[in-house]
Motif scaffolding. Structure first.
Motif, PDB file in Angstrom:
ATOM      1  N   SER A  23     -15.458  17.824 -24.758  1.00 44.57           N
ATOM      2  CA  SER A  23     -15.700  18.334 -23.338  1.00 44.57           C
ATOM      3  C   SER A  23     -16.963  19.599 -23.868  1.00 44.57           C
ATOM      4  CB  SER A  23     -14.542  19.298 -22.988  1.00 44.57           C
ATOM      5  OG  SER A  23     -14.122  20.214 -23.767  1.00 44.57           O
ATOM      6  N   SER A  25     -19.858  22.072 -21.480  1.00 40.31           N
ATOM      7  CA  SER A  25     -20.492  22.696 -20.112  1.00 40.31           C
ATOM      8  C   SER A  25     -21.988  22.716 -20.069  1.00 40.31           C
ATOM      9  CB  SER A  25     -19.632  23.997 -20.071  1.00 40.31           C
ATOM     10  OG  SER A  25     -20.038  25.016 -20.799  1.00 40.31           O
ATOM     11  N   ILE A  79     -17.638  19.584 -17.908  1.00 40.58           N
ATOM     12  CA  ILE A  79     -17.068  18.081 -18.108  1.00 40.58           C
ATOM     13  C   ILE A  79     -15.726  18.149 -19.072  1.00 40.58           C
ATOM     14  CG2 ILE A  79     -17.509  15.666 -19.032  1.00 40.58           C
ATOM     15  CD1 ILE A  79     -20.328  15.961 -17.997  1.00 40.58           C
ATOM     16  N   GLU A  80     -14.771  17.874 -18.558  1.00 38.86           N
ATOM     17  CA  GLU A  80     -13.457  18.120 -19.623  1.00 38.86           C
ATOM     18  C   GLU A  80     -13.181  16.715 -20.169  1.00 38.86           C
ATOM     19  OE1 GLU A  80     -11.601  20.750 -19.921  1.00 38.86           O
ATOM     20  OE2 GLU A  80     -12.700  21.986 -18.818  1.00 38.86           O
ATOM     21  N   GLY A  81     -12.970  16.864 -21.583  1.00 42.92           N
ATOM     22  CA  GLY A  81     -12.607  15.841 -22.416  1.00 42.92           C
ATOM     23  C   GLY A  81     -11.102  15.451 -21.965  1.00 42.92           C
ATOM     24  N   GLN A  82     -10.488  14.476 -22.708  1.00 46.85           N
ATOM     25  CA  GLN A  82      -9.332  14.023 -22.426  1.00 46.85           C
ATOM     26  C   GLN A  82      -8.284  14.707 -23.539  1.00 46.85           C
ATOM     27  OE1 GLN A  82      -8.776   9.803 -23.552  1.00 46.85           O
ATOM     28  NE2 GLN A  82      -6.937   9.513 -22.254  1.00 46.85           N
ATOM     29  N   ASP A  83      -7.447  15.258 -22.979  1.00 45.21           N
ATOM     30  CA  ASP A  83      -6.441  16.221 -23.870  1.00 45.21           C
ATOM     31  C   ASP A  83      -5.012  15.669 -24.542  1.00 45.21           C
ATOM     32  OD1 ASP A  83      -8.519  18.018 -24.337  1.00 45.21           O
ATOM     33  OD2 ASP A  83      -7.498  19.253 -22.552  1.00 45.21           O
TER      34      ASP A  83
END
Length: 142
Positions: A23, A25, A79-83
């Motif tokens: 992720s 920004s 943009i958030e990554g998959q956690d």
């Protein structure tokens, strides 16, 4: 060729996992409608106009177009990554473990290359010829 394709596939799958979990920004600073500063890793520098003219966003919307150029704004795109990645931990029974181990052992031995051509009867001499069977049966190769 097969080894190269395998390496390319493994590297591409590793990159897919890396980029899907990463992720980041993006920070942008606008003065009016013009982009003044853009940053990926640090906070953006605010312009001097913002310190001189401290107006709220509602005051900027009410003012006319001439004063709107003095309004500064900061935009942050995240943009958030998959956690929620997890490793699958399936428990195999003893019978399944024995089957998998024997299958892998047999499968690997299919592709094992021998160093030399093994001839099992090399040390044995042929049996003595008591009578010639081809002449007795009158079978001849032409």
């Amino acid at each position: 060729m097969k080894e190269v394709l395998r390496k390319i596939a493994s590297i591409s799958m590793a990159l897919i996992v890396l980029f899907s979990t990463m992720s980041f920004s993006v920070d942008m600073h606008y003065c009016g409608e013009h982009l003044v500063d853009f940053s990926l890793f640090e906070e953006v520098d605010t312009c001097i106009m913002k310190t001189e003219v401290a107006r709220s966003s509602t005051a900027c919307n009410v003012m006319d177009k001439a004063l709107e150029m003095h309004c500064c704004s900061d935009v942050e795109v995240v943009i958030e990554g998959q956690d929620d990645l997890k490793t699958s931990s399936n428990q195999l029974s003893l019978d399944q473990q024995v089957f998998v181990a024997s299958f892998v052992y047999c499968y690997i031995n299919l592709f094992e290359k021998f160093d030399e051509n093994v001839v099992p009867f090399r040390d044995y001499s042929p049996p003595p010829l008591i009578r010639d069977v081809q002449i007795l049966d009158q079978t001849f190769l032409i």
